[in-house]
Design a protein around this motif. Structure first.
Motif, PDB file in Angstrom:
ATOM      1  N   GLN A  67      54.816  -0.274  21.538  1.00  0.00           N
ATOM      2  CA  GLN A  67      54.924  -1.602  20.941  1.00  0.00           C
ATOM      3  C   GLN A  67      55.374  -1.447  19.499  1.00  0.00           C
ATOM      4  OE1 GLN A  67      54.580  -4.431  22.453  1.00  0.00           O
ATOM      5  NE2 GLN A  67      54.737  -5.773  20.693  1.00  0.00           N
ATOM      6  N   LYS A  68      56.584  -1.895  19.193  1.00  0.00           N
ATOM      7  CA  LYS A  68      57.097  -1.707  17.839  1.00  0.00           C
ATOM      8  C   LYS A  68      56.613  -2.774  16.859  1.00  0.00           C
ATOM      9  CE  LYS A  68      61.440  -4.128  18.556  1.00  0.00           C
ATOM     10  NZ  LYS A  68      62.872  -4.054  18.490  1.00  0.00           N
ATOM     11  N   ASP A  69      56.244  -3.925  17.333  1.00  0.00           N
ATOM     12  CA  ASP A  69      55.766  -4.984  16.453  1.00  0.00           C
ATOM     13  C   ASP A  69      54.393  -4.622  15.905  1.00  0.00           C
ATOM     14  OD1 ASP A  69      58.009  -6.630  16.922  1.00  0.00           O
ATOM     15  OD2 ASP A  69      57.128  -7.263  18.829  1.00  0.00           O
ATOM     16  N   GLY A  70      54.285  -4.571  14.586  1.00  0.00           N
ATOM     17  CA  GLY A  70      53.026  -4.243  13.940  1.00  0.00           C
ATOM     18  C   GLY A  70      52.754  -2.753  13.818  1.00  0.00           C
ATOM     19  N   LEU A  71      53.762  -1.935  14.104  1.00  0.00           N
ATOM     20  CA  LEU A  71      53.581  -0.482  14.058  1.00  0.00           C
ATOM     21  C   LEU A  71      53.144  -0.009  12.680  1.00  0.00           C
ATOM     22  CD1 LEU A  71      53.985   2.362  15.383  1.00  0.00           C
ATOM     23  CD2 LEU A  71      56.255   2.310  14.389  1.00  0.00           C
ATOM     24  N   VAL A  72      53.798  -0.491  11.657  1.00  0.00           N
ATOM     25  CA  VAL A  72      53.490  -0.037  10.302  1.00  0.00           C
ATOM     26  C   VAL A  72      52.078  -0.453   9.900  1.00  0.00           C
ATOM     27  CG1 VAL A  72      54.150  -0.242   7.879  1.00  0.00           C
ATOM     28  CG2 VAL A  72      55.909  -0.014   9.631  1.00  0.00           C
ATOM     29  N   SER A  73      51.685  -1.667  10.200  1.00  0.00           N
ATOM     30  CA  SER A  73      50.349  -2.118   9.809  1.00  0.00           C
ATOM     31  C   SER A  73      49.268  -1.357  10.574  1.00  0.00           C
ATOM     32  CB  SER A  73      50.191  -3.621  10.010  1.00  0.00           C
ATOM     33  OG  SER A  73      50.287  -3.951  11.366  1.00  0.00           O
ATOM     34  N   ARG A  74      49.482  -1.096  11.864  1.00  0.00           N
ATOM     35  CA  ARG A  74      48.499  -0.330  12.630  1.00  0.00           C
ATOM     36  C   ARG A  74      48.425   1.109  12.139  1.00  0.00           C
ATOM     37  NH1 ARG A  74      51.353  -2.644  16.912  1.00  0.00           N
ATOM     38  NH2 ARG A  74      52.083  -0.573  17.515  1.00  0.00           N
ATOM     39  N   THR A  75      49.568   1.697  11.810  1.00  0.00           N
ATOM     40  CA  THR A  75      49.595   3.069  11.324  1.00  0.00           C
ATOM     41  C   THR A  75      48.900   3.165   9.965  1.00  0.00           C
ATOM     42  OG1 THR A  75      51.647   3.477  12.520  1.00  0.00           O
ATOM     43  CG2 THR A  75      51.096   5.009  10.756  1.00  0.00           C
ATOM     44  N   MET A  76      49.183   2.222   9.089  1.00  0.00           N
ATOM     45  CA  MET A  76      48.540   2.221   7.775  1.00  0.00           C
ATOM     46  C   MET A  76      47.033   2.022   7.897  1.00  0.00           C
ATOM     47  SD  MET A  76      51.230   0.170   5.337  1.00  0.00           S
ATOM     48  CE  MET A  76      49.913  -0.310   4.275  1.00  0.00           C
ATOM     49  N   LEU A  77      46.618   1.126   8.773  1.00  0.00           N
ATOM     50  CA  LEU A  77      45.188   0.863   8.952  1.00  0.00           C
ATOM     51  C   LEU A  77      44.476   2.108   9.471  1.00  0.00           C
ATOM     52  CD1 LEU A  77      43.179  -1.450   8.665  1.00  0.00           C
ATOM     53  CD2 LEU A  77      43.662  -2.060  11.030  1.00  0.00           C
ATOM     54  N   SER A  78      45.071   2.787  10.435  1.00  0.00           N
ATOM     55  CA  SER A  78      44.467   4.012  10.979  1.00  0.00           C
ATOM     56  C   SER A  78      44.382   5.104   9.929  1.00  0.00           C
ATOM     57  CB  SER A  78      45.280   4.532  12.159  1.00  0.00           C
ATOM     58  OG  SER A  78      45.226   3.679  13.233  1.00  0.00           O
ATOM     59  N   THR A  79      45.491   5.343   9.247  1.00  0.00           N
ATOM     60  CA  THR A  79      45.559   6.436   8.289  1.00  0.00           C
ATOM     61  C   THR A  79      44.668   6.166   7.077  1.00  0.00           C
ATOM     62  OG1 THR A  79      47.818   6.856   9.004  1.00  0.00           O
ATOM     63  CG2 THR A  79      47.138   7.860   6.952  1.00  0.00           C
ATOM     64  N   CYS A  80      44.719   4.965   6.549  1.00  0.00           N
ATOM     65  CA  CYS A  80      43.895   4.636   5.370  1.00  0.00           C
ATOM     66  C   CYS A  80      42.409   4.647   5.715  1.00  0.00           C
ATOM     67  CB  CYS A  80      44.307   3.298   4.791  1.00  0.00           C
ATOM     68  SG  CYS A  80      45.935   3.337   4.033  1.00  0.00           S
ATOM     69  N   GLY A  81      42.061   4.183   6.893  1.00  0.00           N
ATOM     70  CA  GLY A  81      40.664   4.228   7.321  1.00  0.00           C
ATOM     71  C   GLY A  81      40.154   5.656   7.436  1.00  0.00           C
ATOM     72  N   SER A  82      40.969   6.524   8.004  1.00  0.00           N
ATOM     73  CA  SER A  82      40.594   7.937   8.104  1.00  0.00           C
ATOM     74  C   SER A  82      40.470   8.569   6.729  1.00  0.00           C
ATOM     75  CB  SER A  82      41.623   8.707   8.931  1.00  0.00           C
ATOM     76  OG  SER A  82      41.639   8.245  10.244  1.00  0.00           O
ATOM     77  N   LEU A  83      41.379   8.208   5.843  1.00  0.00           N
ATOM     78  CA  LEU A  83      41.328   8.738   4.481  1.00  0.00           C
ATOM     79  C   LEU A  83      40.045   8.309   3.774  1.00  0.00           C
ATOM     80  CD1 LEU A  83      42.841  10.259   2.207  1.00  0.00           C
ATOM     81  CD2 LEU A  83      43.789   8.052   1.544  1.00  0.00           C
ATOM     82  N   VAL A  84      39.648   7.068   3.938  1.00  0.00           N
ATOM     83  CA  VAL A  84      38.413   6.573   3.311  1.00  0.00           C
ATOM     84  C   VAL A  84      37.197   7.286   3.899  1.00  0.00           C
ATOM     85  CG1 VAL A  84      36.912   4.549   3.103  1.00  0.00           C
ATOM     86  CG2 VAL A  84      39.354   4.350   2.636  1.00  0.00           C
ATOM     87  N   ILE A  85      37.161   7.430   5.218  1.00  0.00           N
ATOM     88  CA  ILE A  85      36.042   8.113   5.869  1.00  0.00           C
ATOM     89  C   ILE A  85      35.926   9.542   5.352  1.00  0.00           C
ATOM     90  CG2 ILE A  85      35.241   9.072   8.068  1.00  0.00           C
ATOM     91  CD1 ILE A  85      36.376   6.484   9.374  1.00  0.00           C
ATOM     92  N   LEU A  86      37.044  10.244   5.318  1.00  0.00           N
ATOM     93  CA  LEU A  86      37.012  11.635   4.878  1.00  0.00           C
ATOM     94  C   LEU A  86      36.755  11.750   3.372  1.00  0.00           C
ATOM     95  CD1 LEU A  86      39.826  13.060   7.134  1.00  0.00           C
ATOM     96  CD2 LEU A  86      37.370  13.447   7.337  1.00  0.00           C
ATOM     97  N   ALA A  87      37.162  10.767   2.595  1.00  0.00           N
ATOM     98  CA  ALA A  87      36.864  10.779   1.160  1.00  0.00           C
ATOM     99  C   ALA A  87      35.367  10.604   0.918  1.00  0.00           C
ATOM    100  CB  ALA A  87      37.651   9.686   0.448  1.00  0.00           C
TER     101      ALA A  87
END
Length: 96
Positions: A67-87
């Motif tokens: 699904q290409k619609d919303g790909l960037v927002s889903r990717t950013m949400l996943s990556t930023c959430g992981s970054l916050v958890i690991l921080a």
């Protein structure tokens, strides 16, 4: 909405939890395993590897949805959430 059109916003909203939450859970599990099994001198190396794994898992899940619609927002949400958890875990491990 005309016949043949699909509701893109509803599809994107449905895909967010399905593709984002597993990455966060994997990051949290990796962080706990790092804290329990890793020697204190190697915490930082393993946290970086965990973030790299979370990024790879993010892209695997996003590509699996096709699904290409919303790909960037889903990717950013996943990556930023992981970054916050690991921080947060890095801060906790620094205090230990």
């Amino acid at each position: 909405m005309q016949a043949g059109e699909r509701d893109v916003d509803a599809t994107t909203a449905r895909l967010k939890p399905i593709t984002v939450v597993p990455v966060w859970v994997a990051s949290l599990v990796a962080a706990v395993l790092i804290g329990v099994y890793s020697p204190a001198a190697e915490y930082w190396d393993h946290v970086v590897l965990a973030l790299g794994g979370a990024i790879v898992l993010t892209f695997v899940l996003q590509l699996a949805t096709s699904q290409k619609d919303g790909l960037v927002s889903r990717t950013m949400l996943s990556t930023c959430g992981s970054l916050v958890i690991l921080a947060v875990v890095t801060g906790v491990l620094a205090l230990v």
